[in-house]
Design a protein around this motif. Structure first.
Motif, PDB file in Angstrom:
ATOM      1  N   GLU A  66       0.834  -1.207   0.000  1.00 30.65           N
ATOM      2  CA  GLU A  66       0.000   0.000   0.000  1.00 30.65           C
ATOM      3  C   GLU A  66       0.869   1.257   0.000  1.00 30.65           C
ATOM      4  O   GLU A  66       0.607   2.212  -0.741  1.00 30.65           O
ATOM      5  N   ILE A  67       1.919   1.271   0.818  1.00 28.38           N
ATOM      6  CA  ILE A  67       2.836   2.420   0.863  1.00 28.38           C
ATOM      7  C   ILE A  67       3.487   2.610  -0.506  1.00 28.38           C
ATOM      8  O   ILE A  67       3.514   3.717  -1.043  1.00 28.38           O
ATOM      9  N   LEU A  68       3.999   1.531  -1.069  1.00 28.62           N
ATOM     10  CA  LEU A  68       4.683   1.612  -2.361  1.00 28.62           C
ATOM     11  C   LEU A  68       3.752   2.087  -3.473  1.00 28.62           C
ATOM     12  O   LEU A  68       4.154   2.882  -4.317  1.00 28.62           O
ATOM     13  N   ASN A  69       2.510   1.605  -3.460  1.00 31.87           N
ATOM     14  CA  ASN A  69       1.554   2.037  -4.487  1.00 31.87           C
ATOM     15  C   ASN A  69       1.282   3.534  -4.413  1.00 31.87           C
ATOM     16  O   ASN A  69       1.172   4.198  -5.445  1.00 31.87           O
ATOM     17  N   LYS A 107       3.113   6.814  -7.197  1.00 28.30           N
ATOM     18  CA  LYS A 107       2.338   7.813  -7.936  1.00 28.30           C
ATOM     19  C   LYS A 107       2.649   9.235  -7.484  1.00 28.30           C
ATOM     20  O   LYS A 107       2.543  10.167  -8.255  1.00 28.30           O
ATOM     21  N   ASN A 108       3.022   9.404  -6.204  1.00 27.53           N
ATOM     22  CA  ASN A 108       3.324  10.732  -5.674  1.00 27.53           C
ATOM     23  C   ASN A 108       4.372  10.608  -4.576  1.00 27.53           C
ATOM     24  O   ASN A 108       4.036  10.385  -3.407  1.00 27.53           O
ATOM     25  N   SER A 109       5.642  10.771  -4.954  1.00 21.46           N
ATOM     26  CA  SER A 109       6.724  10.611  -3.977  1.00 21.46           C
ATOM     27  C   SER A 109       6.785  11.754  -2.980  1.00 21.46           C
ATOM     28  O   SER A 109       7.490  11.658  -1.985  1.00 21.46           O
ATOM     29  N   GLU A 167      13.970   1.589   2.423  1.00 21.29           N
ATOM     30  CA  GLU A 167      15.123   2.289   1.855  1.00 21.29           C
ATOM     31  C   GLU A 167      16.404   1.525   2.156  1.00 21.29           C
ATOM     32  O   GLU A 167      17.249   1.334   1.275  1.00 21.29           O
ATOM     33  N   ASN A 168      16.561   1.058   3.404  1.00 23.75           N
ATOM     34  CA  ASN A 168      17.753   0.291   3.792  1.00 23.75           C
ATOM     35  C   ASN A 168      17.865  -1.025   3.028  1.00 23.75           C
ATOM     36  O   ASN A 168      18.966  -1.477   2.731  1.00 23.75           O
ATOM     37  N   GLU A 169      16.733  -1.643   2.723  1.00 19.57           N
ATOM     38  CA  GLU A 169      16.725  -2.916   1.994  1.00 19.57           C
ATOM     39  C   GLU A 169      16.880  -2.731   0.481  1.00 19.57           C
ATOM     40  O   GLU A 169      16.986  -3.708  -0.253  1.00 19.57           O
ATOM     41  N   GLY A 170      16.866  -1.486   0.015  1.00 21.78           N
ATOM     42  CA  GLY A 170      16.995  -1.235  -1.415  1.00 21.78           C
ATOM     43  C   GLY A 170      15.704  -1.430  -2.183  1.00 21.78           C
ATOM     44  O   GLY A 170      15.717  -1.494  -3.411  1.00 21.78           O
ATOM     45  N   ILE A 171      14.579  -1.520  -1.484  1.00 20.91           N
ATOM     46  CA  ILE A 171      13.282  -1.628  -2.162  1.00 20.91           C
ATOM     47  C   ILE A 171      12.907  -0.252  -2.712  1.00 20.91           C
ATOM     48  O   ILE A 171      12.519  -0.125  -3.863  1.00 20.91           O
ATOM     49  N   ILE A 172      13.031   0.768  -1.878  1.00 24.16           N
ATOM     50  CA  ILE A 172      12.867   2.149  -2.335  1.00 24.16           C
ATOM     51  C   ILE A 172      14.268   2.629  -2.716  1.00 24.16           C
ATOM     52  O   ILE A 172      15.141   2.725  -1.870  1.00 24.16           O
ATOM     53  N   CYS A 173      14.450   2.900  -4.006  1.00 26.08           N
ATOM     54  CA  CYS A 173      15.784   3.225  -4.517  1.00 26.08           C
ATOM     55  C   CYS A 173      16.008   4.716  -4.755  1.00 26.08           C
ATOM     56  O   CYS A 173      17.132   5.131  -5.008  1.00 26.08           O
TER      57      CYS A 173
END
Length: 160
Positions: free
Chosen positions: A4-7, A11-13, A39-45
């Protein structure tokens, strides 16, 4: 919760964590912690801004370049892809299926600058067999965002 967070942020960072918490019905501290972990896991780049360059005065050309290569034994495509993505004008490099192996997105000031990059830097690499360059003439939709606004025909209809 992650999906849900990623979705939402895809669309709007710029969405504020407080608003995100309200939208998802979760405590803000939980959202902040989850985003930091991703972010630490590299999912959010990274966080990027979508710009419609056609509405600016800056001259910019974007090209999609298909590249057919001979992969190096024991290294596959990774070493060549790394060599290519280190050029600052290269915006993205993808391993793709089909008739070509890599798809490169790059930007330059002119068609000539892009062509020179392809002929002088890319085509001279020893594992590159062939390239095909496609220039983007107009963007209609990019990363889920519609780039052009449909204009209404304001002419009056004339009937006999």
């Amino acid at each position: 919760m992650r999906e849900e967070i990623l979705n939402v942020i895809e669309k709007n960072s710029r969405v504020d964590t407080k608003e995100l918490a309200i939208r998802l019905g979760l405590p803000e501290e939980e959202i902040v912690a989850e985003m930091a972990e991703m972010e630490n896991e590299g999912i959010i780049c990274g966080y990027h801004t979508m710009i419609n360059w056609e509405k600016t005065t800056l001259e910019k050309v974007t090209a999609l370049i298909e590249v057919r290569v001979t992969p190096q034994r024991g290294l596959g495509f990774d070493t060549l892809a790394e060599r290519i993505y280190k050029y600052p004008e290269v915006k993205s490099v993808y391993l793709i299926s089909g008739g070509y192996d890599l798809l490169i997105t790059m930007e330059g000031k002119t068609l000539k600058e892009v062509s020179e990059f392809v002929s002088d830097k890319l085509s001279t690499m020893d594992t590159v067999l062939s390239t095909a360059t496609h220039f983007i003439l107009k963007k209609y939709k990019d990363h889920g965002t519609i780039m052009t606004q449909k204009t209404e025909d304001e002419r009056m209809m004339i009937t006999p």
